[in-house]
Design an enzyme around this catalytic site. Structure first.
Site, PDB file in Angstrom:
ATOM      1  N   GLU A 294      43.818  -0.746 -16.032  1.00 53.19           N
ATOM      2  CA  GLU A 294      44.210   0.142 -16.088  1.00 53.19           C
ATOM      3  C   GLU A 294      45.310   0.281 -16.974  1.00 53.19           C
ATOM      4  OE1 GLU A 294      45.148   2.791 -12.335  1.00 53.19           O
ATOM      5  OE2 GLU A 294      44.330   2.195 -10.951  1.00 53.19           O
TER       6      GLU A 294
ATOM      7  N   GLU B 268      41.782  -0.064 -18.737  1.00 55.36           N
ATOM      8  CA  GLU B 268      40.599  -0.058 -18.467  1.00 55.36           C
ATOM      9  C   GLU B 268      39.878  -0.328 -16.996  1.00 55.36           C
ATOM     10  OE1 GLU B 268      40.105  -2.917 -16.593  1.00 55.36           O
ATOM     11  OE2 GLU B 268      42.129  -3.561 -17.243  1.00 55.36           O
TER      12      GLU B 268
END
Lengths: 358, 358
Positions: free
Chosen positions: B324, B179
């Site tokens: 991420e 994310e």
């Protein structure tokens, strides 16, 4: 002084401490990359260490190799392993055939495998792919006499140093140093006890998987080995420890690590035996520490003691206890990732990303 | 019941527990390989888990993908991050341009990157390569009202489920769920507190790197968010937690994990936010746990609490705190190595190696 001693002394003299200012240069670039400062954790430390020890970011892809040093151990006569000595020979055959764990891992991660007979108690003939530098068919039984003579220790160390020269000539920038030798956790335990002044019971584990009774016997054997060794002159001097309670593969690994550091190659120690060789190398030349990474933390209790002794923080901690260089090679994708991030990430300014205010 | 609720219920029904007998079959093969029994440690557990959840050894190379779900958070109005919200948009641009950490890691390890806008507070136009499933420009400010309406939560979850169907259709067998969202550690902290019944101070960290004062403010905000949320009906029900104190990307990640488990895809959770989504998914469907691996342990204090809550043992522990999907993707070479060892190593009998006697 013998010719061999001179060669070793010359290599040791060429090992340079790494300039701490170079790490600061690397940190400057790391802090400019599009990520919160420090958010890559250990990867940033690894990148800074490799930048500093090379004096520049290593070329990508890194040239990676693992050397597996194989030898037998006279101490196996005392029943310190659950496997017969012939397994050293059989596993060398398995390495050459590509079927061992280290072969699988090395193929997966682009690492060249070199198998070295430095003291296996068997003849391989002209087995293709094997590096023949046998010093002796197995070390001597260290319960009754030093594991090696001074000449044998020097021969094994210089074999390792010569292979470091070869790795350097091949362009290797990331080197794993592994081993195979039935009985060699007993030698690593004795080395660890002698170098760190710990009792045998603290540094002697189950090796390939001994049961309680066999484990107790192994501890008693290591205690007796240490008692004999400590009666010698200079018993705590690292090269005397290596000669008295080491092994031919451990001596060769020590030599290779010294040679690799002299060539500014990053060295990934594997598990207990490999780290015992690293401890001897750092005892001889403390600057070797700057070139060392610990691939993983093995299950052997003595390994944790050696890691603390060397102030090494292992990259992986997966409960492995196989040797062969397996933990070191498995850490290589992490190490190389650290360099790729360093070299390939965008900076805040190049990507137009806002920086933090608090 | 709405159509969206039905869709989610149908997916949950399709998630099957993994048969423990399948793990035993895998262990039988692992014990026949040329290594001491158990000496590959966690790699053996990983191989057995993946064998069991697929019902067979996954094909090699594994088909690997990372989905990065991006969204903004209304709670950033309360000053919970050192970075401005616009960084979410800027980092999505960076992902699309290939300059972020996750791009570097994914390229290095053969992992396909998919970037998903589920709620970024900016317009991307028709930015090529971006998956457009925006539900809303940012979640609502959860200090004053639930982060999402029920309809928004369902829309975000079904977007994630649809992407799981796509990953399955693409043949993905190893999935990282990551994310990007400025402010989302505040949401993950609130979710963790609500699901594990811990106080805000225990689960609220420094996110991207807050100083002491900003950290204290963030803890007070999370406390106030929880106080508001706990006054609602069903405040501890996982999907209500997600709606009240979650985020659009966290809802989509939860949906993707549910969908992936229904397709028997191995799911690698990343850090704190990804594991918060996993905790919600396991709250909804406990069998999801069988498909989960924890890529790493992040520096965020709440992550350790979630890992214990889910009984997950992280593969890496490198002090990373980037998100991420970076920790999940970095664990993939280890996970795939476990499968390669399982599939490619020689057995004692095939290699003619003697087995242990003790």
């Amino acid at each position: 002084m013998t010719r061999g001693t001179e060669v070793i002394g010359d290599v040791v003299k060429r090992i340079a401490r790494v300039d701490p200012a170079a790490k600061q240069v690397a940190r400057g670039r790391l802090d400019s990359l599009t990520k919160p400062i420090g958010s890559l954790g250990r990867l940033e430390e690894i990148a800074a260490q490799l930048f500093a020890l090379r004096g520049a970011a290593p070329e990508l892809p890194m040239k990676k190799a693992v050397y597996i040093f194989a030898a037998d151990h006279g101490i196996t006569a005392e029943g310190v392993s659950g496997y017969p000595s012939e397994v050293t020979y059989q596993m060398v055959r398995n390495f050459l055939a590509g079927g061992a764990a280290i072969n699988v891992l090395a193929r997966a991660h682009g690492v060249a495998v070199h198998v070295v007979d430095v003291g296996v108690d068997a003849e391989f003939g002209d087995a293709p792919g094997l590096l023949h530098v046998k010093v002796r068919r197995g070390s001597r039984n260290m319960l009754h006499e030093p594991a090696m003579t001074a000449a044998e220790r020097i021969a094994a160390m210089t074999a390792g140093m010569t292979l470091a020269d070869k790795a350097h000539a091949d362009g290797v920038t990331l080197l794993a140093v592994g081993e195979m030798g039935i009985g060699n956790t007993a030698a690593a335990s004795a080395i660890t006890a002698a170098l760190t002044d710990q009792p045998a019971a603290m540094v002697t584990g189950r090796g390939t998987g001994l049961n309680d009774e066999a484990h107790r016997r192994k501890i008693r054997v290591v205690e007796a080995v240490l008692a004999r060794h400590r009666a010698e002159d200079q018993a705590s001097e690292p090269l005397e420890v290596l000669r008295g309670v080491g092994g031919l593969e451990i001596a060769a690994m020590t030599g290779m690590m010294l040679g690799a550091a002299s060539h500014r190659i990053a060295i990934v120690a594997d598990g207990f035996i490999s780290t015992a060789a690293a401890a001897v190398a750092c005892g001889v030349a403390p600057a070797v520490r700057d070139y060392l990474l610990a691939g993983h933390r093995s299950e052997e209790p003595g390994h944790g003691i050696l890691l603390r002794h060397l102030a090494l923080n292992p990259i992986l901690d997966l409960g492995m206890r196989l040797g062969e260089g397996s933990g070191a090679v498995l850490a290589m994708p992490v190490i190389e990732s650290a360099i790729r991030l360093y070299a390939e990430m965008a900076t805040f300014s190049s990507a137009g990303v806002s920086e933090a205010s608090a």
